[in-house]
Write a protein that holds these residues in place. Structure first.
Motif, short mmCIF file in Angstrom:
data_model
loop_
_atom_site.label_atom_id
_atom_site.label_comp_id
_atom_site.label_asym_id
_atom_site.label_seq_id
_atom_site.Cartn_x
_atom_site.Cartn_y
_atom_site.Cartn_z
N ARG A 233 -13.36 3.81 0.89
CA ARG A 233 -12.45 2.80 0.34
C ARG A 233 -11.09 3.43 0.10
O ARG A 233 -11.02 4.63 -0.14
CB ARG A 233 -12.83 2.29 -1.05
CG ARG A 233 -14.12 1.92 -1.36
CD ARG A 233 -14.27 1.47 -2.81
NE ARG A 233 -13.38 0.40 -3.27
CZ ARG A 233 -13.39 -0.03 -4.53
NH1 ARG A 233 -14.19 0.46 -5.41
NH2 ARG A 233 -12.56 -0.99 -4.88
N ASP A 234 -10.08 2.61 0.07
CA ASP A 234 -8.75 3.11 -0.27
C ASP A 234 -8.60 3.01 -1.79
O ASP A 234 -8.03 2.04 -2.32
CB ASP A 234 -7.68 2.30 0.46
CG ASP A 234 -6.31 2.94 0.31
OD1 ASP A 234 -6.24 4.14 -0.04
OD2 ASP A 234 -5.31 2.24 0.54
N SER B 209 -1.78 1.31 -4.45
CA SER B 209 -0.37 0.92 -4.52
C SER B 209 0.29 1.68 -5.67
O SER B 209 -0.38 2.40 -6.43
CB SER B 209 -0.24 -0.59 -4.76
OG SER B 209 -0.52 -0.88 -6.12
N LYS C 281 0.84 -1.20 0.00
CA LYS C 281 0.00 0.00 0.00
C LYS C 281 0.87 1.25 0.00
O LYS C 281 1.96 1.24 0.59
CB LYS C 281 -0.85 0.03 1.28
CG LYS C 281 -2.13 -0.73 1.17
CD LYS C 281 -3.06 -0.28 2.29
CE LYS C 281 -4.06 -1.36 2.62
NZ LYS C 281 -5.18 -0.85 3.40
N THR D 163 -7.72 0.95 -7.72
CA THR D 163 -7.26 0.41 -6.44
C THR D 163 -6.57 -0.91 -6.75
O THR D 163 -6.70 -1.43 -7.86
CB THR D 163 -8.43 0.24 -5.45
OG1 THR D 163 -7.92 -0.02 -4.15
CG2 THR D 163 -9.36 -0.88 -5.87
N THR D 164 -5.83 -1.41 -5.81
CA THR D 164 -5.14 -2.69 -6.02
C THR D 164 -5.77 -3.74 -5.12
O THR D 164 -5.65 -3.66 -3.89
CB THR D 164 -3.62 -2.54 -5.72
OG1 THR D 164 -3.09 -1.54 -6.59
CG2 THR D 164 -2.88 -3.85 -5.93
N HIS D 165 -6.48 -4.66 -5.73
CA HIS D 165 -7.21 -5.65 -4.95
C HIS D 165 -6.26 -6.49 -4.11
O HIS D 165 -6.55 -6.79 -2.95
CB HIS D 165 -8.07 -6.52 -5.88
CG HIS D 165 -8.96 -5.68 -6.77
ND1 HIS D 165 -8.98 -5.77 -8.14
CD2 HIS D 165 -9.81 -4.68 -6.45
CE1 HIS D 165 -9.83 -4.88 -8.62
NE2 HIS D 165 -10.33 -4.19 -7.63
N ASP D 166 -5.12 -6.84 -4.72
CA ASP D 166 -4.15 -7.69 -4.00
C ASP D 166 -3.61 -6.99 -2.76
O ASP D 166 -3.17 -7.67 -1.82
CB ASP D 166 -2.97 -8.05 -4.92
CG ASP D 166 -3.38 -8.99 -6.05
OD1 ASP D 166 -4.52 -9.50 -6.03
OD2 ASP D 166 -2.56 -9.20 -6.96
N ALA D 167 -3.59 -5.66 -2.75
CA ALA D 167 -3.06 -4.91 -1.60
C ALA D 167 -4.19 -4.38 -0.72
O ALA D 167 -3.93 -3.77 0.31
CB ALA D 167 -2.21 -3.74 -2.08
N ASP D 168 -5.42 -4.59 -1.17
CA ASP D 168 -6.59 -4.04 -0.47
C ASP D 168 -6.46 -2.52 -0.29
O ASP D 168 -6.77 -1.98 0.76
CB ASP D 168 -6.77 -4.75 0.88
CG ASP D 168 -8.17 -4.53 1.46
OD1 ASP D 168 -9.09 -4.31 0.65
OD2 ASP D 168 -8.32 -4.55 2.69
N GLY D 169 -5.95 -1.86 -1.32
CA GLY D 169 -5.81 -0.40 -1.25
C GLY D 169 -4.92 0.11 -2.38
O GLY D 169 -4.53 -0.64 -3.28
#
Ligand code: HBI
Length: 97
Positions: free
Chosen positions: A26-27, A81, A4, A73-79
């Motif tokens: 949301r991030d 990146s 993140k 957003t980056t799903h793999d990072a949950d926020g």
């Protein structure tokens, strides 16, 4: 697994790309685009789609006729990146030249 963004990286991104706004709750960041017609909008989306596929990093987006809304957003990072920063820079260039 992408990391993140730090708070400083986040603030720098928003200052460099002021058209992108934080999404409430949301991030993620979001930008709206308006083109002359569907042909222009879809041409833009095609350029973004090819870059996104190449980078294996995909936008959430919505299109009606000449309007396109993109959320990153980056799903793999949950926020957010650095992958979002890179795609946003490409998208801004594709839209604004
Ligand atoms: N797109 N926005 C976004 N975020 C991801 O985490 C992501 C993606 N596209 C492909 C992808 N991750 C793949 O790397 C993994 O889901 C396997």
């Amino acid at each position: 697994m992408a990391a993140k963004l730090t708070q400083a990286e986040r603030e720098f991104f928003l200052s460099e790309h002021p058209a992108w706004r934080p999404v409430e709750g949301r991030d993620a960041v979001k930008r709206s685009f308006q083109f002359d017609d569907f042909n222009e909008a879809f041409g833009f989306m095609t350029r973004v789609a090819l870059a996104a596929e190449k980078a294996d990093h995909h936008p959430e987006w919505f299109n009606v006729y000449n309007k396109v809304e993109i959320t990153l957003t980056t799903h793999d990072a949950d926020g957010l990146s650095k992958r979002d920063v890179a795609l946003a820079a490409f998208i801004d260039e594709a839209a604004d030249g």
